[in-house]
Design an enzyme around this catalytic site. Structure first.
Site, short mmCIF file in Angstrom:
data_model
loop_
_atom_site.label_atom_id
_atom_site.label_comp_id
_atom_site.label_asym_id
_atom_site.label_seq_id
_atom_site.Cartn_x
_atom_site.Cartn_y
_atom_site.Cartn_z
N LYS A 172 -11.74 -6.46 -4.71
CA LYS A 172 -11.30 -6.17 -6.06
C LYS A 172 -10.07 -6.11 -6.10
O LYS A 172 -9.56 -4.69 -5.46
CB LYS A 172 -12.11 -4.71 -6.33
CG LYS A 172 -11.88 -4.49 -7.71
CD LYS A 172 -12.16 -2.85 -7.89
CE LYS A 172 -11.13 -2.13 -8.64
NZ LYS A 172 -10.29 -2.98 -9.60
N GLY A 225 -3.64 2.75 -2.48
CA GLY A 225 -3.81 3.01 -4.08
C GLY A 225 -3.38 4.66 -4.02
O GLY A 225 -2.99 5.10 -3.18
N GLY A 230 -8.32 7.45 -3.46
CA GLY A 230 -8.67 7.21 -2.06
C GLY A 230 -9.47 8.24 -1.49
O GLY A 230 -10.47 8.23 -0.78
N CYS A 281 4.71 2.68 -2.15
CA CYS A 281 4.35 3.81 -1.51
C CYS A 281 5.47 4.12 -0.32
O CYS A 281 5.52 5.52 0.01
CB CYS A 281 2.96 4.00 -0.97
SG CYS A 281 2.89 2.45 0.32
N GLN A 328 2.15 4.14 -16.98
CA GLN A 328 3.18 4.60 -15.61
C GLN A 328 4.45 4.76 -16.33
O GLN A 328 5.12 5.93 -15.91
CB GLN A 328 3.18 3.22 -14.93
CG GLN A 328 4.11 3.71 -13.49
CD GLN A 328 3.22 4.62 -12.57
OE1 GLN A 328 2.25 4.62 -12.69
NE2 GLN A 328 4.09 5.50 -12.13
N GLU A 380 4.44 12.74 -5.84
CA GLU A 380 4.92 10.87 -6.01
C GLU A 380 5.00 10.65 -7.50
O GLU A 380 4.05 10.80 -7.96
CB GLU A 380 3.81 10.39 -5.10
CG GLU A 380 4.19 8.68 -5.19
CD GLU A 380 3.25 7.76 -4.46
OE1 GLU A 380 2.18 7.92 -4.91
OE2 GLU A 380 3.79 7.30 -3.31
C1 UN1 Z 1 6.94 -2.18 2.23
O1 UN1 Z 1 7.48 -1.12 2.10
O2 UN1 Z 1 7.46 -3.28 2.70
O3 UN1 Z 1 1.84 0.19 -1.46
C2 UN1 Z 1 5.56 -2.19 2.04
C3 UN1 Z 1 2.86 0.15 -0.90
C4 UN1 Z 1 2.85 -0.02 0.64
C5 UN1 Z 1 3.58 -1.42 0.76
C6 UN1 Z 1 4.89 -1.07 1.49
N1 UN1 Z 1 1.28 -0.18 0.89
O4 UN1 Z 1 3.87 0.36 -1.39
#
Ligand code: UN1
Length: 479
Positions: A172, A225, A230, A281, A328, A380
């Site tokens: 998904k 996510g 999560g 992230c 966002q 965040e």
């Molecule tokens: C990266 O910094 O190259 O959702 C990858 C995200 C991470 C992936 C980052 N899972 O931003």
């Protein structure tokens, strides 16, 4: 308007309902209409994956290699076209979009090789004439729920290992970026995979995601996510005994010490905080700077941040594309207000930009005079927003870096081997970068965090096998 369907049991299946895929750089540009599955269709996809998983688990490493290698080669050869599509639906710049497609190809190449390398162990038993074999088997059906910020690389780094180790997939993608997901599955649909092994179920989290997470036929759920989603997945899937792997948020620090190379530090800061519109992230959101270099760093970083060119993701002069959507953008702007109210000083950016094309543009924002307790340093934001914290020395920098409920990535800019070594050891993050941005990782080594950022075993590289396989221990007495 072209309609794009879900892929269930080897067939393209229409839906009652379709969702428009809007270009965030130009909201008058609709990329297509993408199916939104209902619960019954999701159930069908899970059932077909479940039936297909039995024989796919018995497929040879060569069959798996061939399929993954085919996908990799097609991703490489279509990187320009798919990178453009990715930039159009997600708002990354063209080099970032193409780079992501290449990365997805490299992930498939890597796991094509891993399919051939899956091995076990043979040990002597403590009992005479008995051998012990430790082998790895497929889990069965893997449910995967992916975010909008890496629309092809994250699906790739979940789907490729799942298939390499003999699992079937129910996938998904995020509702905001169905086109990259659909294109990847379309390639897989021509790869020679038996029907039912891979299923694409585009649709809403509360319907499709919920069905995946709660189905007894789904043996493992891999999610990237938000923290809230999560945690919901963890409680539902783990309580019914499924394997769970979660990659969630970050509040990643970049420490800059007095002895840092200032240009390297500023480059790491700009790259890490603002590229991909800060929607990673792994983005750096806290710059923790010692007093001796503070003024020069702030001055150079402010100049570099002001100079960033925000614009249409597909315009070759653009450095920073739009935010993904209105919601966002509003949330990013709300954080600007919160930080100002809490006493942080906004030195540049932080406002919505109205450009020729109507999109979700925002000028990258930099705060100084911030302190660790402010929400801007705790929560965040997931946008082009970063803050600077002044500290007196390395010890305070380390303490401040670790003063967060997250622990994904952490960086340090220094020319001191002593401090770099200490930071590597004492950082409470899953990934530590020395003189490099916190974001932008390799595809062949483990990815993941600690504390509130992650749960379960690592993604990527050969470490991925931990999640996508289960171990069996056999005892054999040769009589
Ligand atoms: C990266 O910094 O190259 O959702 C990858 C995200 C991470 C992936 C980052 N899972 O931003």
């Amino acid at each position: 308007m072209t309609k794009f369907d879900n892929y269930i049991n080897g067939e393209w299946i229409s839906a009652d309902h379709y969702v428009k895929n809007i270009n965030p750089s130009d909201i008058s540009d609709i990329i297509g209409e993408y199916a939104s599955a209902n619960a019954a269709q999701t159930e069908r996809a899970i059932n077909s994956a479940y039936s297909a998983s039995q024989s796919w688990g018995d497929s040879t490493p060569q069959e798996r290699f061939n399929i993954l290698d085919f996908v990799a080669n097609e991703l490489f050869s279509r990187a320009d076209e798919l990178g453009d599509l990715l930039a159009r639906e997600e708002g990354k710049t063209l080099p970032e979009g193409k780079g992501e497609v290449m990365r997805a190809g490299q992930v498939f190449k890597f796991f094509a090789g891993e399919a051939l390398r899956l091995n076990g162990e043979i040990l002597a038993s403590v009992r005479p004439e008995v051998d012990v074999e430790v082998t790895r088997e497929a889990v069965g059906v893997i449910g995967m729920i992916t975010p909008w910020n890496f629309p092809i690389a994250i699906p790739a780094w979940k789907i490729a290992p799942a298939l390499a180790y003999g699992n079937a997939v129910v996938f998904k993608p995020a509702e905001l970026v169905p086109a990259s997901a659909w294109s990847l599955i379309e390639i897989l649909s021509r790869s020679g995979l038996p029907k039912g092994v891979v299923n694409l179920i585009m649709g809403a989290g509360r319907i499709v995601g919920e069905a995946i997470v709660t189905s007894d036929k789904v043996g493992a759920v891999s999610f990237t996510g938000s923290v809230a989603t999560g945690e919901n997945i963890r409680s539902k899937a783990a309580s019914r005994g499924a394997k769970v792997q979660l990659e969630m948020g970050g509040k990643n620090p970049l420490v800059i010490l007095d002895d840092a190379d200032i240009d390297v530090a500023v480059n790491c800061a700009v790259q890490g905080a603002f590229y991909s519109t800060g929607q990673r992230c792994t983005a750096s959101s806290r710059f923790i700077v010692t007093a001796g270099i503070y003024d020069e760093f702030v001055q150079k970083l402010t100049a570099a941040t002001k100079a960033l060119k925000v614009g249409d993701a597909r315009d070759s002069s653009t450095q920073i594309g739009p935010v993904i959507d209105e919601k966002q953008l509003q949330s990013d702007l709300d954080y600007i207000d919160i930080a100002v109210k809490e006493g942080a000083k906004l030195v540049c950016g932080g406002q919505r930009l109205d450009l020729d094309k109507k999109g979700f543009y925002m000028q990258p924002a930099l705060f100084i005079d911030t302190s660790p307790h402010m929400r801007i340093n705790k929560e965040e934001v997931f946008g082009p927003v970063a803050s600077v914290l002044k500290v007196s020395d390395y010890d305070e920098a380390l303490k401040t870096a670790n003063d967060t409920e997250f622990g994904l990535s952490a960086g340090i800019c220094t020319s001191s081997l002593k401090y770099a070594r200490d930071f590597k050891k004492k950082s409470q993050a899953g990934m530590v970068m020395v003189n490099l941005p916190t974001a932008g990782v390799d595809y062949h080594v483990p990815f993941g965090g600690r504390k509130g950022s992650s749960y379960g075993s690592r993604e990527q590289g050969s470490y991925a096998r931990e999640f996508y396989t289960i171990v069996k221990t056999c005892y054999i007495w040769a009589i």
